[in-house]
Design a protein around this motif. Sequence first.
Motif: not given
Length: 440
Positions: A374-391
């Motif tokens: 949770p402490l890192t997901s707001p930034i790291v996940m947003l960087m991963r989403i453009p590459f296609g992340v499973p829902l």
Amino acid sequence: MSIISLIIKREFVAKVRNKSFIVMTFLSPLLFVAIIAFIAYLSSMKADTKEIAVHDESGLFVKEFTTKNKEDDAYKYIDLSTTAVSALKDSITKERYEGLLIIPQSNEISDLESKIQFVSNSSPSIVFIEQVQKTVANKITKINLYKANLDTLAIQNAQSKVNISLAKASGEQSVKGVNEIKIAIGGGFGYLIMMFIIIYGNMVMRSVIEEKTNRIIEIIISSVKPFQLMIGKIIGTSLAGILQFFIWAVIGLSIMFAASMFFGVNMGSATKMPPELMSEAQMQITNTAQLYITELWNLPIATILIGFVVYFIGGYFLYSSFYAAIGAAVDNQTDSQQFLIPIIMPLMLSVYVGFFSVINDPHGTVAVVFSMIPLTSPIVMLMRIPFGVPLWQIAISVTLLFATFFAVVWFAAKIYRVGILMYGKKPSWKELYRWLKYTG
């Protein structure tokens, strides 16, 4: 619910009516544009040409440097091979020349690879030294090829330049640099979240410290629960921040539109040129641009935008609860510094993981794990989403983020309940832990 809404309204109105808030809201975009214009002006200014004295006893390299005067305006090489080296060194000491390049006489051309010397008062830049070394190395290579009776022109023509084209498994064409564009998009959104957290999280903390210092909090807490007061402050401050960002966006777009009208920029003029008048290079550039546009449209735009909103809210609420707890625990901002470092570190770690792990392996173990924390997901996940992340990964990450937010708010409220009535004492981590166990 009405109490929370009143607190939200109170915080929002207090922030919006603040003079510093009003001034910075309208002044910041103008300052930003002024800084960009100033940087552009400085970059357009021509730097002073630096004169480099060349003492070439071999006579093999001086023309290589003096010919470069036509190509490089930053350095001007002057042939002073007939002047004594001692006199030239005195000129360097008196700062008549920027530096002195000494090339000695040598019977073996290979000996010059380690005997050439550059003399100056201050250390030269790495780029300059590399340019000099490259010029000397190219000349020595040509001499060696000539001595070996090798055709330099044939060798030059034999050198190959490979350009690998990219394609998808589905048969569609692709272009280079798409991953860099994806990480730039995700990184841009992540950077916005980080800046919003730092700026407006501090506003929440300062608001709590101010009310605590003025003893207003003692009156408020008599009729409002700490949990309700904290939630109201976080939401009210975030709404004021969103309003400020919206105004900045409107002013920024207006300035861009006014600048394009003033300078007569027509973004669509290049596409109106008839194909028969366009050169082959122009056609290739146009086709490449169309491929880039196609790649951008193939990105999960809806997921990126929705994810930005969700992680923006969750990330800000999570970290603001930390800031509010710190504000309740201390009496001034100086005492808060020891507690702010553990909050800033996960944000910095998120940026590091995003740019050094996600760009290389967006679906690797490191990227996936930190996009769930949770402490890192707001930034790291947003960087991963453009590459296609499973829902399902996004769902787990969001669930953990908001669950952690409510857990932190619950713990922070306990610190808030005790800390807001503590004055004149600098708390320690041990005392904060004791406050968490307080049930009275």
